[in-house]
Design a protein around this motif. Structure first.
Motif, PDB file in Angstrom:
ATOM      1  N   LYS B  30       0.838  -1.294   0.035  1.00  0.00           N
ATOM      2  CA  LYS B  30      -0.106   0.004   0.118  1.00  0.00           C
ATOM      3  C   LYS B  30       0.706   1.403  -0.078  1.00  0.00           C
ATOM      4  O   LYS B  30       0.309   2.327   0.435  1.00  0.00           O
ATOM      5  CB  LYS B  30      -0.809  -0.128   1.369  1.00  0.00           C
ATOM      6  N   GLY B  31       2.036   1.135  -0.417  1.00  0.00           N
ATOM      7  CA  GLY B  31       2.928   2.383  -0.383  1.00  0.00           C
ATOM      8  C   GLY B  31       3.169   2.875   1.150  1.00  0.00           C
ATOM      9  O   GLY B  31       3.561   4.116   1.353  1.00  0.00           O
ATOM     10  N   ILE B  32       3.134   1.791   2.262  1.00  0.00           N
ATOM     11  CA  ILE B  32       3.286   2.441   3.497  1.00  0.00           C
ATOM     12  C   ILE B  32       4.658   2.242   4.163  1.00  0.00           C
ATOM     13  O   ILE B  32       5.336   2.957   4.859  1.00  0.00           O
ATOM     14  CB  ILE B  32       2.409   1.672   4.294  1.00  0.00           C
ATOM     15  N   ASN B  34       8.519   2.189   5.072  1.00  0.00           N
ATOM     16  CA  ASN B  34       9.608   3.008   4.346  1.00  0.00           C
ATOM     17  C   ASN B  34      10.644   2.976   5.410  1.00  0.00           C
ATOM     18  O   ASN B  34      10.598   2.387   6.570  1.00  0.00           O
ATOM     19  CB  ASN B  34       8.905   4.655   4.550  1.00  0.00           C
TER      20      ASN B  34
END
Lengths: 85, 202
Positions: B30-32, B34
């Motif tokens: 989910k592009g979370i 990092n």
């Protein structure tokens, strides 16, 4: 001509300071992207998504002041308009 | 007798299957995910993050101490707010992203393992590789096992999630990143933060 250079220099300084203040008076470096924190509800993780945004910093302000100083300096070497006899 | 043995064998097999280690894939869903980094600098701290994170971790909820895995960060995905700083960071003088496209951490051993509910804390020792230099480091890590939560992130997908959080500090000089140079402008210490979630579909 001498006056024109000085007016442009003054406008550049005032415009740059006004833009810098309006954009949040960032005392760091100029940014073209800013991080936005996004929280994932399931995992509780705090992710970062980068957004395109121009935020002028002190280097932007310095460049504008340098440019204005240069223009003001040039104005001293521009001959004054000779009066018609 | 034969029936009893068959039942016992079935129960043992089922138990083994339930206790089997699971493999979690850390390709971002989910592009979370990092990995953050921070270096002190005179005008303002240099804060950035990387988003292209992958790797797999084998985790046994019944025995978190045997967790093993490798996490990979694509060097080219490191992002900074200032474009010139980013260009310098990825250049051959600093990280040399073209020659060293991956930053990796491969775990070897978990110590001081403590589990409370679905959360395990431990000190993980492993090999951290940056700019082609590998060093063994130990870092505190927090693992959160979220059973049957994959469906909440990915619709119609059954499975579990594993969340990993870690904070540790390295020295750029240890990894041949401008050793002894520009330390008045960019600190030698780099604070690293890892916040990632992996999925184990069923």
């Amino acid at each position: 001509m001498k006056r024109t250079f000085r007016i442009i220099a003054a406008v550049l300084v005032i415009g740059a300071i006004a833009f810098w203040v309006a954009a949040g008076a960032n005392r760091g470096w100029t940014k073209t992207r800013v991080p936005k924190k996004v929280v994932d509800e399931v995992t509780g993780l705090e992710g970062i998504q980068w957004q395109d945004k121009f935020v002028p910093g002190v280097d932007f302000l310095g460049a504008a002041l340098l440019g204005a100083g240069f223009l003001a300096g040039v104005s001293f070497f521009v001959p004054a308009k000779s009066k018609q006899p | 007798m034969k029936t009893k043995l068959t039942i016992l064998a079935s129960i043992a097999l089922a138990g083994a299957a339930l206790a089997a280690p699971q493999t979690f894939d850390f390709k971002d869903l989910k592009g979370i995910n990092n990995a953050g980094f921070k270096l002190d600098a005179p005008l303002e701290a240099i804060n950035g993050s990387a988003s292209d994170i992958s790797g797999t971790v084998t985790f046994d909820p019944e025995n978190p101490g045997v967790t093993k895995g490798k996490i990979i960060v694509a060097t080219g995905s490191l992002m900074l707010p200032n474009p010139m700083q980013k260009q310098h960071m990825l250049s051959d003088k600093w990280l040399d992203a073209a020659k060293f496209p991956e930053i990796t951490f491969e775990s070897k051993e978990f110590k001081n393992v403590r589990t409370a509910g679905d959360t395990t804390t431990a000190d993980v020792t492993g090999t951290f590789t940056l700019k082609g230099v590998s060093k063994e480091i130990t870092a505190p890590v927090k693992l959160t096992y979220l059973k049957d939560k994959l469906g909440q992130r990915v619709p119609n997908q059954k499975g579990d999630l594993l969340v990993i959080r870690a904070n540790f500090t390295i020295k750029r000089s240890d990894f041949n990143i401008m050793p002894g140079q520009f330390e008045d402008k960019v600190s030698d210490s780099i604070e690293l933060t890892l916040s990632i979630a992996g999925a184990s579909p069923k």
